[in-house]
Design an enzyme around this catalytic site. Structure first.
Site, PDB file in Angstrom:
ATOM      1  N   CYS A   1      58.125   0.837   6.624  1.00  0.00           N
ATOM      2  CA  CYS A   1      58.847   2.031   7.052  1.00  0.00           C
ATOM      3  C   CYS A   1      58.475   2.249   8.510  1.00  0.00           C
ATOM      4  O   CYS A   1      57.285   2.384   8.833  1.00  0.00           O
ATOM      5  CB  CYS A   1      58.421   3.224   6.202  1.00  0.00           C
ATOM      6  SG  CYS A   1      59.096   4.798   6.756  1.00  0.00           S
TER       7      CYS A   1
ATOM      8  N   HIS B   1      65.779   0.826   6.208  1.00  0.00           N
ATOM      9  CA  HIS B   1      66.991   1.049   5.422  1.00  0.00           C
ATOM     10  C   HIS B   1      68.216   0.373   6.056  1.00  0.00           C
ATOM     11  O   HIS B   1      69.200   0.116   5.374  1.00  0.00           O
ATOM     12  CB  HIS B   1      67.299   2.552   5.328  1.00  0.00           C
ATOM     13  CG  HIS B   1      66.499   3.305   4.312  1.00  0.00           C
ATOM     14  ND1 HIS B   1      65.175   3.605   4.486  1.00  0.00           N
ATOM     15  CD2 HIS B   1      66.840   3.830   3.094  1.00  0.00           C
ATOM     16  CE1 HIS B   1      64.737   4.293   3.430  1.00  0.00           C
ATOM     17  NE2 HIS B   1      65.727   4.434   2.585  1.00  0.00           N
TER      18      HIS B   1
ATOM     19  N   ASP C   1      57.545   2.564   1.356  1.00  0.00           N
ATOM     20  CA  ASP C   1      58.612   3.090   2.214  1.00  0.00           C
ATOM     21  C   ASP C   1      58.942   4.499   1.716  1.00  0.00           C
ATOM     22  O   ASP C   1      58.538   4.896   0.615  1.00  0.00           O
ATOM     23  CB  ASP C   1      59.861   2.195   2.147  1.00  0.00           C
ATOM     24  CG  ASP C   1      60.997   2.721   3.016  1.00  0.00           C
ATOM     25  OD1 ASP C   1      60.739   3.043   4.194  1.00  0.00           O
ATOM     26  OD2 ASP C   1      62.135   2.847   2.531  1.00  0.00           O
ATOM     27  N   SER C   2      59.720   5.218   2.504  1.00  0.00           N
ATOM     28  CA  SER C   2      60.174   6.534   2.069  1.00  0.00           C
ATOM     29  C   SER C   2      61.175   6.415   0.919  1.00  0.00           C
ATOM     30  O   SER C   2      61.491   7.414   0.283  1.00  0.00           O
ATOM     31  CB  SER C   2      60.846   7.257   3.231  1.00  0.00           C
ATOM     32  OG  SER C   2      62.000   6.536   3.621  1.00  0.00           O
TER      33      SER C   2
ATOM     34  N   CYS D   1      64.766   0.747  11.455  1.00  0.00           N
ATOM     35  CA  CYS D   1      64.529   1.495  10.216  1.00  0.00           C
ATOM     36  C   CYS D   1      64.803   0.502   9.108  1.00  0.00           C
ATOM     37  O   CYS D   1      65.830  -0.192   9.134  1.00  0.00           O
ATOM     38  CB  CYS D   1      65.489   2.684  10.117  1.00  0.00           C
ATOM     39  SG  CYS D   1      65.443   3.491   8.489  1.00  0.00           S
TER      40      CYS D   1
ATOM     41  N   GLU E   1      70.462   5.487   0.622  1.00  0.00           N
ATOM     42  CA  GLU E   1      69.784   6.005  -0.579  1.00  0.00           C
ATOM     43  C   GLU E   1      70.790   6.347  -1.685  1.00  0.00           C
ATOM     44  O   GLU E   1      70.475   6.256  -2.869  1.00  0.00           O
ATOM     45  CB  GLU E   1      68.966   7.261  -0.233  1.00  0.00           C
ATOM     46  CG  GLU E   1      67.668   6.967   0.499  1.00  0.00           C
ATOM     47  CD  GLU E   1      66.583   6.331  -0.385  1.00  0.00           C
ATOM     48  OE1 GLU E   1      66.405   6.773  -1.525  1.00  0.00           O
ATOM     49  OE2 GLU E   1      65.927   5.389   0.092  1.00  0.00           O
TER      50      GLU E   1
HETATM   51  N1  DGL Z   1      62.955   3.343   6.026  1.00  0.00           N
HETATM   52  C1  DGL Z   1      62.301   4.212   6.899  1.00  0.00           C
HETATM   53  C2  DGL Z   1      62.130   3.672   8.282  1.00  0.00           C
HETATM   54  O1  DGL Z   1      62.028   2.478   8.409  1.00  0.00           O
HETATM   55  C3  DGL Z   1      62.453   5.683   6.806  1.00  0.00           C
HETATM   56  C4  DGL Z   1      63.751   6.290   6.642  1.00  0.00           C
HETATM   57  C5  DGL Z   1      63.628   7.768   6.418  1.00  0.00           C
HETATM   58  O2  DGL Z   1      63.053   8.132   5.395  1.00  0.00           O
HETATM   59  O3  DGL Z   1      64.097   8.551   7.248  1.00  0.00           O
HETATM   60  O4  DGL Z   1      62.050   4.401   9.231  1.00  0.00           O
END
Ligand code: DGL
Length: 263
Positions: free
Chosen positions: A72, A185, A9-10, A183, A151
């Site tokens: 992600c 997150h 993931d990011s 997302c 984050e």
């Molecule tokens: N967790 C990621 C997603 O599912 C990326 C969030 C990001 O880095 O902008 O899109």
């Protein structure tokens, strides 16, 4: 086959997928890379997201993963096909599973998708949903403030609640019965999101549905593991911050978190 499953993931968002992997497939070893130093991916160009994704996947390939989950949405939208074509192990993303779960949950066929700017602009959910249900109506909303607050580790705070309320306001003009957390997150903000909608909407995280796909692939390819092990995490960012989010979100008191750098 006791080789690990790779998860990328990011940043910390893919931990929402790791949580479900540990719950439903507790014998599977996991190696995770979070690119926290270059997070968020949402506002980046497709070229950057592709390059960063390939860097993470190449590292995991060298570490000997037996399959990969691109946990992600932003990277799935941009890089899934490319990664699948370049590597010999099975690779899955989180968009198809999320769309499938939403179609199962919705009785009206009207769905709201919360995502990053990159995911919303890619229209990947619109396509995935309309492939499953051609008459699906999709209301997409980019939520650029959600990833930074997650984050920062402040996802349980009152400030996070205020950001959620403010960001989701524009959706009140639309009708839908199901909300996709598009997302990885965003499940860390799920309580705030549920409260915002007064518990009146189905809230879909793709994590559980993604694990169903992982389980199927492991069985089809006969590469399931039999030895329980704690996951290993790599981050390009702060090891301390990552460790405290893993400890909180996955209830692992002393997680193995290591540093990794690209370039
Ligand atoms: N967790 C990621 C997603 O599912 C990326 C969030 C990001 O880095 O902008 O899109």
């Amino acid at each position: 086959m006791n080789a690990p499953i790779g998860v990328i993931d990011s940043g910390v968002g893919g931990l929402t997928v790791v949580r479900e992997l540990r719950k439903y497939l507790p014998n599977e070893p996991i190696i995770y890379i979070g690119d926290d130093a270059r997070c968020p991916y949402g506002p980046r160009t497709a070229e950057e997201v592709l390059q960063f994704t390939l860097e993470m996947v190449s590292s995991l390939a060298e570490m000997g993963v037996k399959m990969l989950v691109i946990a992600c949405n932003t990277a799935t939208a941009v890089a899934l096909d490319k990664v699948q074509s370049l590597f010999s192990f099975p690779v899955i993303g989180v968009i198809q599973p999320g769309a499938r779960a939403a179609v199962k949950a919705s009785s009206t066929g009207e769905v709201a998708v919360l995502g990053t700017l990159g995911t919303v602009n890619s229209r990947a959910y619109d396509q995935a949903l309309q492939q499953l249900t051609p008459e699906a109506v999709v209301h997409s909303l980019a939520c650029p403030e959600f990833v930074p607050i997650v984050e920062s580790g402040e996802y349980r705070s009152a400030a996070a609640r205020t950001i959620v309320d403010r960001t989701l306001q524009p959706l009140h003009a639309s009708s839908f019965d199901t909300v996709i957390l598009g997302c990885t997150h965003f499940p860390l903000l799920q309580e705030h999101i549920e409260e915002h909608f007064h518990g009146q909407k189905h809230i879909i995280s793709s994590a559980v549905e993604t694990v169903i796909d992982v389980d199927r692939i492991l069985r089809e390819q006969q590469i399931e593991s039999s030895a329980a092990q704690l996951p290993v995490f790599y981050t390009t960012g702060s090891v301390e911050k990552f460790r405290s989010i893993v400890a909180d979100w996955l209830s692992i008191p002393f997680p193995d978190v290591r540093s990794i750098t690209f370039k």
